[in-house]
Design a protein around this motif. Sequence first.
Motif, PDB file in Angstrom:
ATOM      1  N   GLU A  85      32.602   6.068  39.446  1.00  0.00           N
ATOM      2  CA  GLU A  85      33.628   5.161  39.119  1.00  0.00           C
ATOM      3  C   GLU A  85      35.109   5.448  39.687  1.00  0.00           C
ATOM      4  O   GLU A  85      35.708   4.502  40.188  1.00  0.00           O
ATOM      5  CB  GLU A  85      33.434   4.583  37.649  1.00  0.00           C
ATOM      6  CG  GLU A  85      32.365   3.697  37.280  1.00  0.00           C
ATOM      7  CD  GLU A  85      32.302   2.731  38.032  1.00  0.00           C
ATOM      8  OE1 GLU A  85      33.469   1.813  38.232  1.00  0.00           O
ATOM      9  OE2 GLU A  85      31.322   1.942  38.370  1.00  0.00           O
ATOM     10  N   THR A  86      35.310   6.693  39.590  1.00  0.00           N
ATOM     11  CA  THR A  86      36.599   7.229  39.748  1.00  0.00           C
ATOM     12  C   THR A  86      36.622   6.972  41.386  1.00  0.00           C
ATOM     13  O   THR A  86      37.614   6.764  41.896  1.00  0.00           O
ATOM     14  CB  THR A  86      36.825   8.783  39.344  1.00  0.00           C
ATOM     15  OG1 THR A  86      36.903   8.690  37.929  1.00  0.00           O
ATOM     16  CG2 THR A  86      38.106   9.175  39.768  1.00  0.00           C
ATOM     17  N   ILE A  87      35.731   7.569  42.140  1.00  0.00           N
ATOM     18  CA  ILE A  87      35.575   7.485  43.479  1.00  0.00           C
ATOM     19  C   ILE A  87      36.013   5.924  44.035  1.00  0.00           C
ATOM     20  O   ILE A  87      36.654   5.516  44.990  1.00  0.00           O
ATOM     21  CB  ILE A  87      34.664   7.959  44.337  1.00  0.00           C
ATOM     22  CG1 ILE A  87      34.437   9.557  43.717  1.00  0.00           C
ATOM     23  CG2 ILE A  87      34.531   7.730  45.773  1.00  0.00           C
ATOM     24  CD1 ILE A  87      33.010  10.275  44.034  1.00  0.00           C
ATOM     25  N   LEU A  88      35.119   4.903  43.260  1.00  0.00           N
ATOM     26  CA  LEU A  88      35.056   3.840  43.940  1.00  0.00           C
ATOM     27  C   LEU A  88      36.482   3.004  43.457  1.00  0.00           C
ATOM     28  O   LEU A  88      36.930   1.998  44.081  1.00  0.00           O
ATOM     29  CB  LEU A  88      34.081   2.645  43.336  1.00  0.00           C
ATOM     30  CG  LEU A  88      32.556   3.504  43.599  1.00  0.00           C
ATOM     31  CD1 LEU A  88      31.588   2.712  43.033  1.00  0.00           C
ATOM     32  CD2 LEU A  88      32.646   3.096  45.275  1.00  0.00           C
ATOM     33  N   THR A  89      37.051   3.364  42.234  1.00  0.00           N
ATOM     34  CA  THR A  89      38.449   2.769  41.845  1.00  0.00           C
ATOM     35  C   THR A  89      39.423   3.222  43.065  1.00  0.00           C
ATOM     36  O   THR A  89      40.292   2.490  43.192  1.00  0.00           O
ATOM     37  CB  THR A  89      38.692   3.450  40.530  1.00  0.00           C
ATOM     38  OG1 THR A  89      37.631   2.838  39.377  1.00  0.00           O
ATOM     39  CG2 THR A  89      40.165   2.926  40.213  1.00  0.00           C
ATOM     40  N   MET A  90      39.275   4.626  43.310  1.00  0.00           N
ATOM     41  CA  MET A  90      40.242   4.974  44.303  1.00  0.00           C
ATOM     42  C   MET A  90      40.090   4.357  45.741  1.00  0.00           C
ATOM     43  O   MET A  90      41.391   4.046  46.317  1.00  0.00           O
ATOM     44  CB  MET A  90      40.146   6.464  44.774  1.00  0.00           C
ATOM     45  CG  MET A  90      40.821   7.230  43.233  1.00  0.00           C
ATOM     46  SD  MET A  90      42.452   6.954  42.730  1.00  0.00           S
ATOM     47  CE  MET A  90      43.173   7.544  44.538  1.00  0.00           C
ATOM     48  N   GLU A  91      38.789   4.170  46.086  1.00  0.00           N
ATOM     49  CA  GLU A  91      38.600   3.164  47.232  1.00  0.00           C
ATOM     50  C   GLU A  91      39.254   1.667  47.120  1.00  0.00           C
ATOM     51  O   GLU A  91      39.961   1.469  48.142  1.00  0.00           O
ATOM     52  CB  GLU A  91      37.410   3.494  47.578  1.00  0.00           C
ATOM     53  CG  GLU A  91      36.972   2.248  48.718  1.00  0.00           C
ATOM     54  CD  GLU A  91      37.356   2.852  49.823  1.00  0.00           C
ATOM     55  OE1 GLU A  91      37.806   1.870  50.644  1.00  0.00           O
ATOM     56  OE2 GLU A  91      37.803   3.946  50.434  1.00  0.00           O
ATOM     57  N   ASN A  92      38.897   1.348  46.223  1.00  0.00           N
ATOM     58  CA  ASN A  92      39.398  -0.257  45.893  1.00  0.00           C
ATOM     59  C   ASN A  92      41.159  -0.495  45.949  1.00  0.00           C
ATOM     60  O   ASN A  92      41.538  -1.177  46.413  1.00  0.00           O
ATOM     61  CB  ASN A  92      38.858  -0.743  44.630  1.00  0.00           C
ATOM     62  CG  ASN A  92      37.444  -1.084  44.734  1.00  0.00           C
ATOM     63  OD1 ASN A  92      36.842  -1.296  45.604  1.00  0.00           O
ATOM     64  ND2 ASN A  92      36.928  -1.091  43.367  1.00  0.00           N
ATOM     65  N   LYS A  93      41.745   0.789  45.155  1.00  0.00           N
ATOM     66  CA  LYS A  93      43.240   0.899  45.313  1.00  0.00           C
ATOM     67  C   LYS A  93      43.659   1.079  46.477  1.00  0.00           C
ATOM     68  O   LYS A  93      44.497   0.393  46.987  1.00  0.00           O
ATOM     69  CB  LYS A  93      43.418   2.156  44.510  1.00  0.00           C
ATOM     70  CG  LYS A  93      44.856   2.272  44.231  1.00  0.00           C
ATOM     71  CD  LYS A  93      45.285   3.519  43.513  1.00  0.00           C
ATOM     72  CE  LYS A  93      46.825   3.682  43.613  1.00  0.00           C
ATOM     73  NZ  LYS A  93      47.338   5.148  43.392  1.00  0.00           N
ATOM     74  N   ASN A  94      43.244   1.940  47.524  1.00  0.00           N
ATOM     75  CA  ASN A  94      43.467   2.279  48.783  1.00  0.00           C
ATOM     76  C   ASN A  94      43.214   0.878  49.860  1.00  0.00           C
ATOM     77  O   ASN A  94      44.004   0.762  50.432  1.00  0.00           O
ATOM     78  CB  ASN A  94      42.707   3.296  49.239  1.00  0.00           C
ATOM     79  CG  ASN A  94      43.174   4.597  48.714  1.00  0.00           C
ATOM     80  OD1 ASN A  94      44.074   4.660  48.437  1.00  0.00           O
ATOM     81  ND2 ASN A  94      42.325   5.655  49.114  1.00  0.00           N
ATOM     82  N   TRP A  95      42.204   0.269  49.378  1.00  0.00           N
ATOM     83  CA  TRP A  95      42.060  -0.824  50.095  1.00  0.00           C
ATOM     84  C   TRP A  95      43.021  -2.049  49.730  1.00  0.00           C
ATOM     85  O   TRP A  95      43.511  -2.768  50.768  1.00  0.00           O
ATOM     86  CB  TRP A  95      40.561  -1.485  49.977  1.00  0.00           C
ATOM     87  CG  TRP A  95      40.478  -2.955  50.340  1.00  0.00           C
ATOM     88  CD1 TRP A  95      39.803  -2.936  51.748  1.00  0.00           C
ATOM     89  CD2 TRP A  95      40.435  -4.191  49.759  1.00  0.00           C
ATOM     90  NE1 TRP A  95      39.877  -4.603  51.942  1.00  0.00           N
ATOM     91  CE2 TRP A  95      40.425  -5.164  50.776  1.00  0.00           C
ATOM     92  CE3 TRP A  95      41.041  -4.588  48.633  1.00  0.00           C
ATOM     93  CZ2 TRP A  95      40.455  -6.578  50.754  1.00  0.00           C
ATOM     94  CZ3 TRP A  95      41.075  -5.886  48.489  1.00  0.00           C
ATOM     95  CH2 TRP A  95      41.028  -6.888  49.364  1.00  0.00           C
ATOM     96  N   ALA A  96      43.261  -2.136  48.490  1.00  0.00           N
ATOM     97  CA  ALA A  96      44.313  -2.984  48.172  1.00  0.00           C
ATOM     98  C   ALA A  96      45.626  -2.987  48.474  1.00  0.00           C
ATOM     99  O   ALA A  96      46.309  -3.898  49.132  1.00  0.00           O
ATOM    100  CB  ALA A  96      44.322  -3.308  46.541  1.00  0.00           C
TER     101      ALA A  96
END
Length: 85
Positions: A61-72
């Motif tokens: 979840e931490t990895i995916l959250t970081m990816e979503n933040k970078n995408w946004a």
Amino acid sequence: TQSRSSAASDVYKRQLYDFQNSWINYRQTLEALKREKFFFATKASIYKKDSSFQFFVERIETILTMENKNWAESALSEVVVEKED
């Protein structure tokens, strides 16, 4: 006509650069997910404890959250650049 082709070339280069950066970011995320999956499957390193599944989920979840933040952030910066043009 020359300014139009130059502007089109600039847009194309920016899109190509953005695509390359996105691909690199997605690839880094993929590799991080694969590494966690491997560690969890082999009960290596941090996954030796009984509560390892919960820890695994939290790490993913931490990895995916970081990816979503970078995408946004990337998506917002594209909107700002388009407005400036």
